[in-house]
Design a protein around this motif. Structure first.
Motif, mmCIF file in Angstrom:
data_model
loop_
_atom_site.group_PDB
_atom_site.id
_atom_site.type_symbol
_atom_site.label_atom_id
_atom_site.label_comp_id
_atom_site.label_asym_id
_atom_site.label_seq_id
_atom_site.Cartn_x
_atom_site.Cartn_y
_atom_site.Cartn_z
ATOM 1 N N UNK A 28 -74.343 -22.874 8.911
ATOM 2 C CA UNK A 28 -75.518 -22.027 8.693
ATOM 3 C C UNK A 28 -75.739 -21.004 9.800
ATOM 4 N N UNK A 29 -75.206 -21.250 10.984
ATOM 5 C CA UNK A 29 -75.489 -20.357 12.109
ATOM 6 C C UNK A 29 -74.248 -19.786 12.779
ATOM 7 N N UNK A 51 -83.682 -15.333 9.754
ATOM 8 C CA UNK A 51 -83.532 -16.703 9.279
ATOM 9 C C UNK A 51 -84.865 -17.401 9.194
ATOM 10 N N UNK A 52 -84.931 -18.537 8.521
ATOM 11 C CA UNK A 52 -86.199 -19.258 8.342
ATOM 12 C C UNK A 52 -86.734 -19.809 9.651
ATOM 13 N N UNK A 56 -83.181 -21.681 14.630
ATOM 14 C CA UNK A 56 -82.404 -21.492 15.851
ATOM 15 C C UNK A 56 -82.370 -20.066 16.360
ATOM 16 N N UNK A 57 -83.176 -19.186 15.783
ATOM 17 C CA UNK A 57 -83.169 -17.778 16.212
ATOM 18 C C UNK A 57 -83.583 -17.647 17.675
ATOM 19 N N UNK A 58 -84.647 -18.345 18.065
ATOM 20 C CA UNK A 58 -85.129 -18.245 19.442
ATOM 21 C C UNK A 58 -84.128 -18.840 20.425
ATOM 22 N N UNK A 59 -83.419 -19.881 20.004
ATOM 23 C CA UNK A 59 -82.389 -20.467 20.862
ATOM 24 C C UNK A 59 -81.271 -19.450 21.098
ATOM 25 N N UNK A 60 -80.828 -18.800 20.031
ATOM 26 C CA UNK A 60 -79.803 -17.772 20.186
ATOM 27 C C UNK A 60 -80.303 -16.611 21.038
#
Length: 225
Positions: A28-29, A51-52, A56-60
């Motif tokens: 998914x990522x 993404x929802x 994991x957007x903030x982690x990336x």
């Protein structure tokens, strides 16, 4: 009948580790992770990750900010007069962008400024920027041209790994029975799992109980995802 005593739960921070080593890759990522690791060889000075919630957007974004020396600001706090300062390091992350949730002129100015200064910009959002309903025609044009990588719904293996990690971030070791129960009961999204982990940790402390499937069953038996 007297209720069992409940311990007062302290409001302690349980910050998730947001390093590259702590990021759990999956189908998914993988495209988003590959683009982050590809920097500075991006196809454009600016990139969006969509993404929802909890995907994991903030982690990336944190991984990229560490690599690029970028500052991180929330979209709602973005203003034209503060952009030069925000972009002072030559790289910037703008988090949680959504139509109607930011100053359109500020974002338009920022996209221009990034290109003029050969800087770098990473935008995170739930929806794809090209689909945002904006009133500035020039901004709409910029957003349609903005390279975007989308994150899909996580598969079972990644959900399980993330669940274990969220407990581990709180120094809690859990067994397969609890993980399986949560995934079938609270919903198959990172956001739902994160909320369940927080609830279990808090209630276990208050009730002086171990974090296990029995406690989860009491808390989520009637829960409807």
């Amino acid at each position: 009948m007297a209720l069992p005593p409940r311990q007062l739960a302290l409001s302690l921070d349980h910050a998730e580790r947001l390093t590259r080593e702590d990021f759990l890759p999956g189908a998914s990522n993988e495209a988003a992770l590959a683009m982050i690791e590809r920097w500075p060889e991006w196809p454009s000075p600016a990139l969006a990750i969509a993404g929802p919630e909890g995907s994991g957007k903030s982690h990336l974004a944190a991984i990229w900010a560490d690599r690029a020396g970028a500052r991180i600001v929330s979209a709602e706090m973005m203003h034209t007069d503060t952009l030069p300062e925000a972009l002072a390091t030559g790289a910037l992350v703008v988090e949680h962008c959504a139509a109607g949730g930011f100053d359109e002129r500020a974002l338009f100015h920022l996209l221009n400024l990034v290109r003029e200064q050969s800087a770098a910009l990473l935008i995170t959002a739930r929806g794809v920027p090209s689909s945002w309903a904006v009133t500035l025609p020039d901004l709409a044009s910029r957003l349609r041209a903005l390279p975007t990588v989308s994150m899909a719904a996580p598969d079972d293996a990644l959900l399980r790994a993330v669940t274990v990690k969220l407990f581990a971030d709180r120094q809690l070791a859990v067994d397969e029975a609890l993980v399986s129960y949560l995934l079938t009961r609270v919903g198959r999204s990172f956001a739902a799992i994160r909320t369940a982990v927080q609830t279990l940790d808090r209630e276990a402390l208050q009730r002086k109980r171990p974090v296990n499937r029995a406690l989860a069953a009491e808390l989520f038996r009637n829960f409807q995802p």
